[in-house]
Write a protein that holds these residues in place. Sequence first.
Motif, PDB file in Angstrom:
ATOM      1  N   ARG A 306       0.835  -1.202   0.000  1.00 49.92           N
ATOM      2  CA  ARG A 306       0.000   0.000   0.000  1.00 49.92           C
ATOM      3  C   ARG A 306       0.877   1.263   0.000  1.00 49.92           C
ATOM      4  N   CYS A 307       0.273   2.348  -0.446  1.00 54.16           N
ATOM      5  CA  CYS A 307       0.959   3.641  -0.427  1.00 54.16           C
ATOM      6  C   CYS A 307       1.069   4.129   1.014  1.00 54.16           C
ATOM      7  N   CYS A 310      -1.417   7.655   1.357  1.00 57.17           N
ATOM      8  CA  CYS A 310      -2.892   7.625   1.294  1.00 57.17           C
ATOM      9  C   CYS A 310      -3.470   6.284   1.709  1.00 57.17           C
ATOM     10  N   ARG A 312      -3.757   3.540   0.206  1.00 61.19           N
ATOM     11  CA  ARG A 312      -4.434   2.741  -0.821  1.00 61.19           C
ATOM     12  C   ARG A 312      -3.550   1.588  -1.286  1.00 61.19           C
ATOM     13  N   LEU A 314      -1.621  -0.430  -3.935  1.00 57.88           N
ATOM     14  CA  LEU A 314      -1.012  -0.018  -5.189  1.00 57.88           C
ATOM     15  C   LEU A 314      -1.558  -0.859  -6.349  1.00 57.88           C
ATOM     16  N   CYS A 335       0.298   4.268  -7.500  1.00 61.59           N
ATOM     17  CA  CYS A 335      -0.868   4.697  -6.734  1.00 61.59           C
ATOM     18  C   CYS A 335      -1.724   5.589  -7.636  1.00 61.59           C
ATOM     19  N   ASP A 336      -3.025   5.276  -7.705  1.00 62.51           N
ATOM     20  CA  ASP A 336      -3.896   6.052  -8.603  1.00 62.51           C
ATOM     21  C   ASP A 336      -4.630   7.181  -7.873  1.00 62.51           C
ATOM     22  N   SER A 337      -4.179   7.490  -6.663  1.00 66.07           N
ATOM     23  CA  SER A 337      -4.791   8.599  -5.923  1.00 66.07           C
ATOM     24  C   SER A 337      -4.355   9.935  -6.521  1.00 66.07           C
ATOM     25  N   CYS A 340      -1.302  11.506  -4.757  1.00 67.59           N
ATOM     26  CA  CYS A 340       0.034  10.930  -4.903  1.00 67.59           C
ATOM     27  C   CYS A 340       0.399  10.774  -6.372  1.00 67.59           C
ATOM     28  N   TYR A 499       3.812  -1.255   3.540  1.00 66.28           N
ATOM     29  CA  TYR A 499       3.693   0.135   3.098  1.00 66.28           C
ATOM     30  C   TYR A 499       4.988   0.536   2.397  1.00 66.28           C
TER      31      TYR A 499
END
Length: 512
Positions: A306-307, A310, A312, A314, A335-337, A340, A499
């Motif tokens: 995960r990122c 955020c 989320r 990955l 990460c598609d946020s 980020c 992370y």
Amino acid sequence: MTQKPLTYHEVLQPNRKAAFYARYSTDKQDFLMQKNAVENFLAEHNCIFLENHQYIDAGVSAVKTPLKERAELQKLKAAAKMREFDFVAIYKDDRIARDTVEHQQFRKEMNELGMPVISVSDRELYTSMEVIPRAVKDGMTRMEYIYIRERTSDTLRSKQERGEWTGGKAPYGYSYDCQTKTFSLVKEEKQIVIKIFDWFKRGYGFNEIVLKVQTELNDGVQKWSKDKIKMIITNPFYAGYITANRLKKNKLTDRETWKFARNPTIIPIIPMEEWEYVMQLYEKKKSKGHNPKRYNTPFILKDIVRCQYCKRLLKTKNQKKTVGGKEYGDLYYFCDSDQCSLSLIASKIHDYFKGELLPNLLASSKEKALHKATDQLIIDQQNIEDTISQLKEQTSEVSVEIDEMEVFLQEMFMKDLEENEENALFLESLIHYQLFKKKERELMYNQLGKLEQKRQQLEKAITYAEGPHAIHFKGYPSTEDDDHVQFRKMILELISVLYVDLDGKLHLDVIN
């Protein structure tokens, strides 16, 4: 008005005329046997067999076809009403009915017509008014039908249950000598069987094993399929055992119905304990389902990493391309946020994971990981033992109830016939209920036998899992090169989340 019933000996007076009723389900030979027995019996007593009063219900099941739907039986009753003969001869009670109520119904109708019915094989008066013995006999007729079906089925499987080979092609890995009635191993095929069991223990699915057999072992002669692999994995023949009830129409049946018998001419390829362990793995996988794509991916940290910012999961992106035989591009985690812009080369994250985190993870979690499967087997074994205990208690309660009914019925047998007549309906119901409870108890005993078999299977699997070869077959590789699929499975067992920061460093804990 109901006439006073005749006795057995009064019915069988010389020159009395007899009608004949027969019923058979499938085999006409059965009818001829019935007729021959009745003719001999009547000749013995100098009674007359009326050729024009034969009533034959052919191809009729007493269980599936009620009395009112049997054409010949209805004709018999009509002729009896017209007094066209002195009595009716049948081969046996079960030619009339298998059901207690139908027996009583027919007996009542014949008694009201004053028409005696003689059961030849029993040499007794079927239309006797002795209520208690008749109710017992009628109930046992039904139970006998059930037992006959079970005994017939068991007889067909008896050879297999004794561990005898019943013919056909020997399983893959073996050849069979019809002259000596012995099995011998096929060396090359034996090695493939060993590899198949080993791959399955390491987590490969049937389709994956098919591919490995065809490519790594270069066996393109056999027609391999996932069903062929499944039949090998689930066959205790490879542990030296013949089984009955294992297949029905070439499909596996519930293992609780299987019956095992050791065949001394079979040289086992694997020990029975190992086969039991494999079957536990198979049954677990079957009940939970299996998605090969979850493991067969180049992104070994997929669904885990995960990122850091955020939180989320990955996403993954494969930008590898092959042009002119050369490979370009790379694999990426990103990460598609909107917050980020994290995008990292997968190989760098994988190298960091294997070099920095994996050694410590293995050191701290290896013991737990190695015993995970064994612990689940032990839990399953305890659940089985609890169920066995509960079922034994229930069986004991049913036995007490049966014994109490038996005592009560014995007391009723000692009473006057006239008093029994008044309680006939109640006593008949009680006898039928007692027979039902005995059948229920028998089913409980059968279930206890199956549970005990399952408990023994689990014991063998646990013994193998805790043995010196446990680490070998549970398969926890230390590097990705050892086995890509197993490496991915190991990671999913060891950790649930990682992370990653912008530098591509991985952390087990969140860094704020």
